[in-house]
Design a protein around this motif. Structure first.
Motif, PDB file in Angstrom:
ATOM      1  N   GLN A 106       0.855  -1.195   0.000  1.00 61.20           N
ATOM      2  CA  GLN A 106       0.000   0.000   0.000  1.00 61.20           C
ATOM      3  C   GLN A 106       0.888   1.240   0.000  1.00 61.20           C
ATOM      4  OE1 GLN A 106      -2.103   0.867   3.643  1.00 61.20           O
ATOM      5  NE2 GLN A 106      -3.815   1.829   2.576  1.00 61.20           N
ATOM      6  N   PHE A 125      -4.214  -4.881   1.903  1.00 60.03           N
ATOM      7  CA  PHE A 125      -3.140  -3.904   1.757  1.00 60.03           C
ATOM      8  C   PHE A 125      -2.316  -3.786   3.039  1.00 60.03           C
ATOM      9  CE2 PHE A 125      -6.085  -2.483  -1.550  1.00 60.03           C
ATOM     10  CZ  PHE A 125      -5.217  -2.253  -2.613  1.00 60.03           C
ATOM     11  N   GLY A 362      -4.901   2.080  -3.361  1.00 59.73           N
ATOM     12  CA  GLY A 362      -4.961   1.433  -2.059  1.00 59.73           C
ATOM     13  C   GLY A 362      -4.894   2.371  -0.879  1.00 59.73           C
TER      14      GLY A 362
END
Length: 416
Positions: A106, A125, A362
């Motif tokens: 992420q 993530f 993300g």
């Protein structure tokens, strides 16, 4: 499933351009350079190859790809290689073959999470370390996995990418080694997306692949879309481990490939085989390309730093990931910006600047981070792009200088 955020950004910028506006195209990660003439010649020579061919790819290409990896210290046989119509297609087949939930960095490239969801699994993530994009922070993995499994998720794999899209940074070898150790401890397959391996800015940099550290559980994907600007030719290759796990995943990927794309385009495969053999004209073009990518990325980085944004030094690919959090109050009061999507929409609507919001990669919706792709600044025509590629000082070319000046103007409007 909405259209890919990168393609949507590209379409929006094209619409602006067609209306006559001057557009600063920072949203689409295409390499932005012409095809090398030797590749065009190879494609023409094999244009009569119109049969489907083997699902895994023609032997000539697989042998060349095996040589490419072997020269990089990863002994590879032809049987270890599978070709597909782009590394993106291969990644999808691999995620389907893994049959489990997947850990992702992420932020990370938009298609990883979308593809995981498309195969009916969950993308999870894990933040990356500052300035070390593309690899989930190993220190966080145990807790994330414990929580995920308590919640009923069946995590089978982790994706890493070096250099990273979207940050343009690279994890150091110790971080990558720690990630590999966690993959071993939790029995995770590592999918290493190395599409930017040949776009590292420091020629003395010793590239470390996850396959160097955990070869028995790492599958590598790569292609020619970034190093040689062949995105539209759609050709990728994957390298599987030579063990029972690798063989099982390869056979499953081939089953999927046989039902989805049958076989990659034969003329493109033969042209790609020539490229993976790395003759001098190809290595020279790649070196000139990453030199241009480095020059422009460094300049755009300096502009964001001068404006006061938070941004990591680019190390490869052709991306930056600036954060305008220091100006959150000003952006709120002056422009009504409350989120990353607000920021990207305002940049496009008010300034004709295309970027990709961090929420598509993300990040949380409130984050004011966004991806900047620098590779569309090289020119609107093939002649301009060739001139940029071969220039000793591309920053002084009028069209590149104009783009940099425009970015300064926009940043001055966005900051107090």
């Amino acid at each position: 499933m909405p259209i890919s955020a990168t393609l949507a950004a590209h379409q929006a910028m094209n619409q602006k351009r067609q209306s006559g506006e001057y557009v600063l195209p920072l949203g689409f990660g295409e390499a932005g350079l012409p095809v090398h003439p030797s590749l065009t010649k190879q494609l023409s020579e094999y244009s009569d190859r119109n049969s489907y061919g083997p699902v895994a790819g023609v032997p000539r290409l697989r042998e060349a790809a095996a040589g490419y990896w072997s020269r990089r210290g990863l002994p590879t046989s032809t049987d270890d290689v599978v070709a597909g119509p782009g590394s993106k297609s291969l990644l999808y087949a691999l995620l389907m073959a893994v049959e489990g939930d997947v850990l992702l960095p992420q932020p990370s490239w938009v298609s990883y999470a979308a593809q995981v969801e498309m195969v009916g699994c969950k993308p999870l993530f894990i933040p990356t370390k500052a300035g070390q994009g593309g690899v989930p922070d190993p220190a966080l993995i145990d807790d994330y996995l414990d929580n995920a499994r308590d919640a009923g998720f069946d995590v089978k794999a982790v994706v890493v990418t070096q250099p990273d899209n979207p940050t343009g940074t690279m994890a150091d070898p110790d971080t990558l080694k720690a990630l590999c150790d966690k993959a071993l401890a939790h029995d995770l397959v590592i999918i290493s997306d190395e599409i930017y391996r040949d776009v590292v800015f420091d020629p003395q940099h010793e590239y470390v692949s996850a396959a160097d550290l955990a070869g028995d559980r790492t599958i590598i994907t790569t292609g020619l879309s970034k190093s040689l600007a062949l995105g539209g030719w759609r050709l990728g290759v994957a390298r599987f481990p030579t063990n029972s796990r690798g063989e099982a995943l390869k056979e499953r990927a081939l089953e999927i490939a046989s039902e989805v794309w049958s076989a990659p385009t034969q003329p493109v495969q033969y042209a790609a085989a020539y490229a993976f053999d790395e003759p001098e004209p190809i290595t020279a073009r790649i070196a000139a390309s990453w030199n241009l990518h480095a020059c422009i990325s460094q300049r755009i980085y300096q502009q964001f730093v001068a404006a006061g944004a938070e941004v990591s030094v680019p190390q490869g690919a052709f991306y930056l990931y600036p954060d305008l959090a220091p100006f959150r109050e000003h952006l709120d009061n002056e422009w009504g910006v409350h989120s990353g999507i607000d920021l990207s929409e305002m940049l496009l609507d008010k300034f004709a600047v295309g970027v990709l919001p961090g929420s598509a990669l993300g990040d949380g919706k409130k984050e004011l981070r966004f991806r900047v792709a620098t590779s569309q600044l090289y020119g609107d025509t093939e002649q301009q792009r060739l001139e940029a590629l071969h220039s000793d000082d591309p920053l002084n070319l009028p069209w590149i200088a104009r783009a940099c000046d425009r970015l300064d103007e926009v940043l001055n409007r966005l900051t107090p």
